[in-house]
Write a protein that holds these residues in place. Structure first.
Motif, PDB file in Angstrom:
ATOM      1  N   GLN A 166      16.931   1.517   9.332  1.00  0.00           N
ATOM      2  CA  GLN A 166      16.628   0.481   9.163  1.00  0.00           C
ATOM      3  C   GLN A 166      15.642   1.205   7.618  1.00  0.00           C
ATOM      4  O   GLN A 166      15.562   0.715   6.592  1.00  0.00           O
ATOM      5  N   GLY A 167      14.857   2.609   7.909  1.00  0.00           N
ATOM      6  CA  GLY A 167      14.295   3.123   7.308  1.00  0.00           C
ATOM      7  C   GLY A 167      13.352   2.201   6.816  1.00  0.00           C
ATOM      8  O   GLY A 167      12.478   3.008   5.860  1.00  0.00           O
ATOM      9  N   ALA A 168      12.944   1.197   7.071  1.00  0.00           N
ATOM     10  CA  ALA A 168      11.502   0.421   6.752  1.00  0.00           C
ATOM     11  C   ALA A 168      11.699  -1.534   7.713  1.00  0.00           C
ATOM     12  O   ALA A 168      12.683  -1.328   7.541  1.00  0.00           O
ATOM     13  N   ALA A 169      10.555  -1.344   7.697  1.00  0.00           N
ATOM     14  CA  ALA A 169      10.440  -2.620   8.304  1.00  0.00           C
ATOM     15  C   ALA A 169      10.832  -3.577   7.272  1.00  0.00           C
ATOM     16  O   ALA A 169      10.543  -4.447   5.929  1.00  0.00           O
ATOM     17  N   LEU A 170      11.291  -4.956   8.221  1.00  0.00           N
ATOM     18  CA  LEU A 170      11.600  -6.167   7.168  1.00  0.00           C
ATOM     19  C   LEU A 170      10.509  -6.884   6.553  1.00  0.00           C
ATOM     20  O   LEU A 170       9.288  -7.325   7.003  1.00  0.00           O
ATOM     21  N   GLU A 224      24.680 -19.775   7.381  1.00  0.00           N
ATOM     22  CA  GLU A 224      23.364 -19.413   8.145  1.00  0.00           C
ATOM     23  C   GLU A 224      23.786 -17.672   6.654  1.00  0.00           C
ATOM     24  O   GLU A 224      24.254 -17.033   6.606  1.00  0.00           O
ATOM     25  N   LEU A 225      22.186 -17.365   6.601  1.00  0.00           N
ATOM     26  CA  LEU A 225      21.652 -16.510   5.875  1.00  0.00           C
ATOM     27  C   LEU A 225      21.100 -15.495   6.910  1.00  0.00           C
ATOM     28  O   LEU A 225      20.309 -16.240   7.832  1.00  0.00           O
ATOM     29  N   GLU A 226      21.427 -14.299   7.004  1.00  0.00           N
ATOM     30  CA  GLU A 226      20.397 -12.987   7.494  1.00  0.00           C
ATOM     31  C   GLU A 226      19.848 -12.204   7.102  1.00  0.00           C
ATOM     32  O   GLU A 226      21.191 -11.145   6.042  1.00  0.00           O
ATOM     33  N   TRP A 227      18.321 -11.417   7.152  1.00  0.00           N
ATOM     34  CA  TRP A 227      17.662 -10.070   6.234  1.00  0.00           C
ATOM     35  C   TRP A 227      18.088  -8.801   7.020  1.00  0.00           C
ATOM     36  O   TRP A 227      18.118  -9.154   8.369  1.00  0.00           O
ATOM     37  N   ARG A 228      18.134  -7.608   5.956  1.00  0.00           N
ATOM     38  CA  ARG A 228      18.698  -7.044   6.906  1.00  0.00           C
ATOM     39  C   ARG A 228      17.856  -5.273   5.849  1.00  0.00           C
ATOM     40  O   ARG A 228      18.167  -6.091   4.992  1.00  0.00           O
ATOM     41  N   MET A 229      17.510  -4.495   6.394  1.00  0.00           N
ATOM     42  CA  MET A 229      16.470  -3.526   6.253  1.00  0.00           C
ATOM     43  C   MET A 229      18.047  -2.444   6.473  1.00  0.00           C
ATOM     44  O   MET A 229      17.985  -2.176   7.527  1.00  0.00           O
TER      45      MET A 229
END
Length: 499
Positions: A292-296, A321-326
């Motif tokens: 991920q490299g960083a927190a959401l 549906e939406l999904e948030w990703r790092m």
């Protein structure tokens, strides 16, 4: 020595053959009817299109409302019981739901919310309450731990579904059709000895299954050895046969010689499915946080959910549906429609993508093991380590889309990653122990071998013939064991008859 070989096989068989007979019958059922689960495809198909009539809560407000002292590992937005709701997942499986309009944490699911969620899942049919449970026969999976307690709602649709609604988020998280519930009594419930669950000995269930499988494996190995020793390959016995036995004993002997090796591999691979003594557990799995490299964090997502929906609509995707990703420290929003099709909104460039560039995911994954070299390849077809199974199978809930990016690290565990180019998700992490599990469990137990899987009904014929052979050995063993027990327990038995 030979006498002890016979005795060990006999008495292990008296205990194990009944269970093996049950395992072969239930295993044949499980080929076509699996343990109830809600697959990602079913989940999306039963969601309504996501509609945001107003701007609503910002991602920053949602994160503040759901604050638990640690960043979430996943954020989704979907319609729950008729209203848009964020669902945040945290380490350990904990889930928190936040209303997308008010930014207020959703209260624990009550009866009315559970019924509303069921009506959303199965619109136009009657829904009736079946009570609240921590777990029951069809909800024993540890994957549901973050959703307990579970509301059960029966819906009068064509499949006669029993729905399980999360007590923490209000989502439908499992469905069990009438057909699944009926067949599973002689399928997975029997196969996995779930009768031992929920009666106060859940902690002993795993060891019981492991050591019973180990005993059955030893019994089968000894049985094959006895069968070979008792078979005359040259001059036949006095009865004219190469086997000294008659009746059920002869069926047991001949069946063991024909199917004994397959039975050994099947029982042993069943033992391996339990990951006994953690032999397939990774000592040092690669860190998903590094990928991920960083927190959401809200700062990585300058566009609102409503704006993201509009971007996807402009590209022709009707989002459910939406999904948030790092990924590598950059924010992305993934949109899913009812058929599982996806789009990617890059929050840095404000561009809608159909797939990630392989180089983007490879660079992100390199941070998981920066000191080790990595080789990349893009799979366009399934192979031995990456393949799809039918929804009813044990691994049928896993989405195995093509093409997929495979990365092979030169770390001590020789780790492979499979990265979904459509969502950026790490869909598989295979190191040496997990690849060994692929051979010792998936191949030997359910014959997940592409030449068979890709040529149905060849796989079906093989599995049913194999099961019939195992059942022949097991049932004849049960009969012989019953007879032996009867003689052993008969009053007045002569001392010379013992053994």
């Amino acid at each position: 020595m030979k006498r002890y070989l016979y005795l060990w096989h006999r008495w292990l068989g008296i205990v194990a053959c009944l269970f093996m007979a049950l395992w072969f019958v239930s295993g044949a059922v499980m080929l076509y009817v699996g343990y109830p689960k809600l697959t990602p495809a079913e989940h999306l198909a039963h969601l309504p299109p996501l509609v945001l009539d107003e701007e609503g809560a910002s991602l920053g407000q949602v994160l503040v409302a759901a604050a638990t002292g640690q960043p979430p590992t996943g954020i989704r937005l979907l319609t729950v019981a008729g209203a848009p709701r964020y669902v945040l997942q945290y380490p350990g499986g904990r889930k928190v739901a936040v209303d997308a309009r008010s930014a207020l944490p959703a209260p624990p699911t009550d009866l009315q919310q559970a019924l509303a969620a069921a009506r959303q899942f199965a619109p136009g049919v009657a829904a009736s309450d079946r009570g609240v449970v921590e777990q029951d026969t069809w909800s024993l999976s540890r994957a549901l731990d973050g959703d307990r307690p579970l509301h059960r709602v029966a819906v009068a649709d064509a499949q006669g579904r029993l729905l399980y609604v999360s007590g923490s988020t209000g989502e439908v998280v499992r469905d069990a059709t009438a057909n699944e519930r009926a067949w599973n009594w002689i399928g997975a419930w029997l196969h996995w000895l779930y009768a031992l669950r929920g009666i106060g000995i859940d902690g002993a269930w795993g060891p019981i299954v492991i050591y019973l499988s180990l005993g059955a494996t030893l019994m089968a190995v000894l049985g094959l050895a006895v069968g070979v020793l008792r078979w005359r390959f040259g001059r036949p016995y006095r009865n004219g046969s190469h086997s000294p036995y008659q009746g059920f004993a002869r069926w047991h002997h001949v069946g063991g010689l024909l199917f004994g090796v397959l039975v050994i591999t099947w029982v042993f691979s069943g033992l391996m499915s339990m990951n006994p003594w953690k032999v397939f557990s990774s000592a040092r799995p690669l860190s998903l946080a590094a990928y991920q490299g960083a927190a959401l964090d809200a700062a990585a997502f300058p566009l609102s959910a409503r704006q993201a929906l509009q971007r996807f609509a402009d590209d022709g995707l009707r989002v459910r549906e939406l999904e948030w990703r790092m990924i590598a420290g950059r924010g992305y929003v993934i949109g899913f429609d009812g058929a599982g099709h996806t789009r990617i909104l890059d929050m840095t460039t404000d561009r809608v993508l159909h797939q990630f560039a392989p180089q983007t995911l490879q660079q992100a994954a390199q941070a998981m093991a920066p000191e080790w070299a990595v080789q990349a390849e893009q799979l366009q077809a399934y192979d031995f380590y990456y393949y799809a199974r039918e929804p009813q199978s044990m691994l049928g809930h896993l989405e195995q889309r093509l093409p997929v990016l495979r990365l092979r690290f030169d770390d001590p565990a020789r780790t492979w990653l499979h990265l979904d180019l459509y969502t950026g998700a790490v869909v598989g992490q295979l190191d040496q122990p997990r690849r060994a599990s692929r051979w010792l469990f998936a191949l030997l137990h359910s014959w997940d071998w592409l030449p068979l899987l890709g040529n149905r009904p060849l796989w079906d014929v093989w599995m049913l013939l194999f099961s019939a052979g195992g059942l022949l050995i097991s049932v004849s063993g049960v009969v012989l064991g019953w007879r032996r027990l009867g003689r052993s327990l008969r009053p007045g038995r002569r001392q010379g008859d013992r053994g």
